[in-house]
Write a protein that holds these residues in place. Structure first.
Motif, short mmCIF file in Angstrom:
data_model
loop_
_atom_site.label_atom_id
_atom_site.label_comp_id
_atom_site.label_asym_id
_atom_site.label_seq_id
_atom_site.Cartn_x
_atom_site.Cartn_y
_atom_site.Cartn_z
N SER A 177 28.34 86.24 79.05
CA SER A 177 29.79 86.39 79.13
C SER A 177 30.34 85.74 80.40
CB SER A 177 30.16 87.87 79.10
OG SER A 177 31.55 88.06 79.27
N ALA A 178 29.60 85.85 81.50
CA ALA A 178 30.03 85.24 82.75
C ALA A 178 30.08 83.72 82.63
CB ALA A 178 29.09 85.65 83.88
N LEU A 179 29.12 83.14 81.91
CA LEU A 179 29.13 81.69 81.70
C LEU A 179 30.32 81.28 80.84
CD1 LEU A 179 25.36 80.79 81.06
CD2 LEU A 179 26.72 80.44 83.13
N TYR A 196 33.56 78.83 81.89
CA TYR A 196 34.06 77.67 81.14
C TYR A 196 35.56 77.79 80.88
CZ TYR A 196 34.96 74.36 77.41
OH TYR A 196 35.50 73.36 76.65
N THR A 197 36.00 78.96 80.42
CA THR A 197 37.41 79.13 80.07
C THR A 197 38.31 79.04 81.30
OG1 THR A 197 37.18 81.55 80.22
CG2 THR A 197 36.86 80.54 78.06
N SER A 198 37.78 79.34 82.47
CA SER A 198 38.57 79.27 83.70
C SER A 198 38.41 77.92 84.40
CB SER A 198 38.17 80.39 84.66
OG SER A 198 36.81 80.25 85.05
N HIS A 207 22.80 73.71 80.96
CA HIS A 207 24.15 73.87 81.52
C HIS A 207 25.23 73.86 80.44
CE1 HIS A 207 22.23 73.34 85.40
NE2 HIS A 207 21.73 72.19 85.00
N CYS A 208 24.89 74.40 79.27
CA CYS A 208 25.87 74.50 78.21
C CYS A 208 26.69 75.78 78.38
CB CYS A 208 25.18 74.50 76.84
SG CYS A 208 24.21 75.99 76.51
N ALA A 209 27.74 75.91 77.59
CA ALA A 209 28.58 77.11 77.63
C ALA A 209 28.33 77.93 76.37
CB ALA A 209 30.06 76.72 77.71
N PRO A 210 27.98 79.20 76.50
CA PRO A 210 27.74 80.04 75.32
C PRO A 210 29.04 80.69 74.84
CG PRO A 210 27.16 81.26 77.29
CD PRO A 210 27.65 79.91 77.76
N PRO A 252 34.60 72.04 74.05
CA PRO A 252 33.62 71.13 74.65
C PRO A 252 33.48 69.88 73.79
CG PRO A 252 32.74 73.37 74.46
CD PRO A 252 34.00 73.32 73.65
N THR A 253 32.92 68.85 74.34
CA THR A 253 32.72 67.63 73.56
C THR A 253 31.89 67.91 72.32
OG1 THR A 253 32.78 66.34 75.61
CG2 THR A 253 31.90 65.25 73.65
N TYR A 254 30.84 68.72 72.48
CA TYR A 254 29.95 69.05 71.37
C TYR A 254 29.92 70.56 71.17
CZ TYR A 254 28.28 64.39 72.65
OH TYR A 254 28.20 63.05 72.98
#
Length: 244
Positions: free
Chosen positions: A49-51, A55-57, A87-90, A129-131
């Motif tokens: 959730s922190a990751l 990303y959203t911020s 380093h992806c965003a979950p 994200p791009t992907y």
């Protein structure tokens, strides 16, 4: 008689040992084995959730997002490991009620993983994200036929260049869907009709989505694995600020 006495002492001894073990865990502040699993899953959920929040911020400029639907018994350690190395965003959606603390909530509770996928697209439409990689939550899977049963190995071997070339790729490489037939558009069941299930109107929806006539609707459709990779600027018109 001696055997009966020995049996009683054995039972008493077992009760005493179990009681002492419980007191040890409680006094030392340790979780019991089953509780330890739950605490570990919750800790992983908060880390993921922190990751997502990063990303959203805009604190984390990830080019790859991994989207999945989860329930509280899922072990998401594999996803944490993959995000840590890539380093992806979950984007993990809790698809049960009450939802698991720390995870995203879908905009509807119907549709299983489809609810999570659509909620992700509509919520982050202007900040994708791009992907975007859509997968199941289990660390092991059977839908993707290469690289073994582990989901993380499938993602490690996914070539983003393939998504660039086609806009979308299915994570299953073989042509057969790998899942049994689940929908009969031209012959819905009585229960689907009575319950107003989408399968009762699937033929109409199929015609509208693909612009075909009624005689072109197939008699049976497989229940796909719903796993694939999508490039944001190939099929979605959102403002993708993370290209590159």
């Amino acid at each position: 008689m001696p055997f009966g006495i020995n049996a009683k002492w054995a039972i008493v001894s077992c009760v005493v040992i179990v009681t002492l073990q419980l007191l040890y865990f409680l006094n030392r502040g340790h979780a019991l084995p089953g509780q330890a699993d739950n605490l570990n899953r919750q800790e992983i959920a908060y880390k993921l959730s922190a990751l997502t929040e990063a990303y959203t911020s805009n604190a984390h400029n990830a080019s790859v997002g991994v989207v999945l639907a989860s329930i509280h018994t899922d072990d998401l350690t594999w996803l944490w490991d993959y995000c840590s190395e890539s380093h992806c965003a979950p984007f993990v959606y809790s698809t049960e009620q009450p939802p698991q603390p720390g995870l995203l909530q879908p905009t509807t509770w119907r549709g299983r993983e489809a609810a999570a996928y659509l909620s992700y697209i509509t919520t982050f439409y202007d900040h994708l994200p791009t992907y975007s990689i859509f997968v199941h939550a289990s660390p092991d899977q059977w839908h993707n036929d290469l690289f073994g049963p582990r989901t993380i190995d499938t993602l490690r071997n996914l070539r983003l260049q393939a998504i660039d070339a086609h806009g979308y790729v299915n994570l299953r490489c073989r042509h057969d869907p790998g899942c049994p037939t689940a929908v009969h558009p031209n012959n819905p069941s009585d229960s689907d009709i009575q319950n107003n299930d989408i399968r009762a109107r699937f033929a109409e929806a199929y015609q509208q989505m693909f612009g075909v006539s009624a005689d072109q609707v197939p008699d049976s459709i497989g229940n796909g694995a719903a796993q694939g990779g999508l490039r944001a600027d190939s099929g979605l018109d959102g403002d993708n600020g993370n290209d590159g």
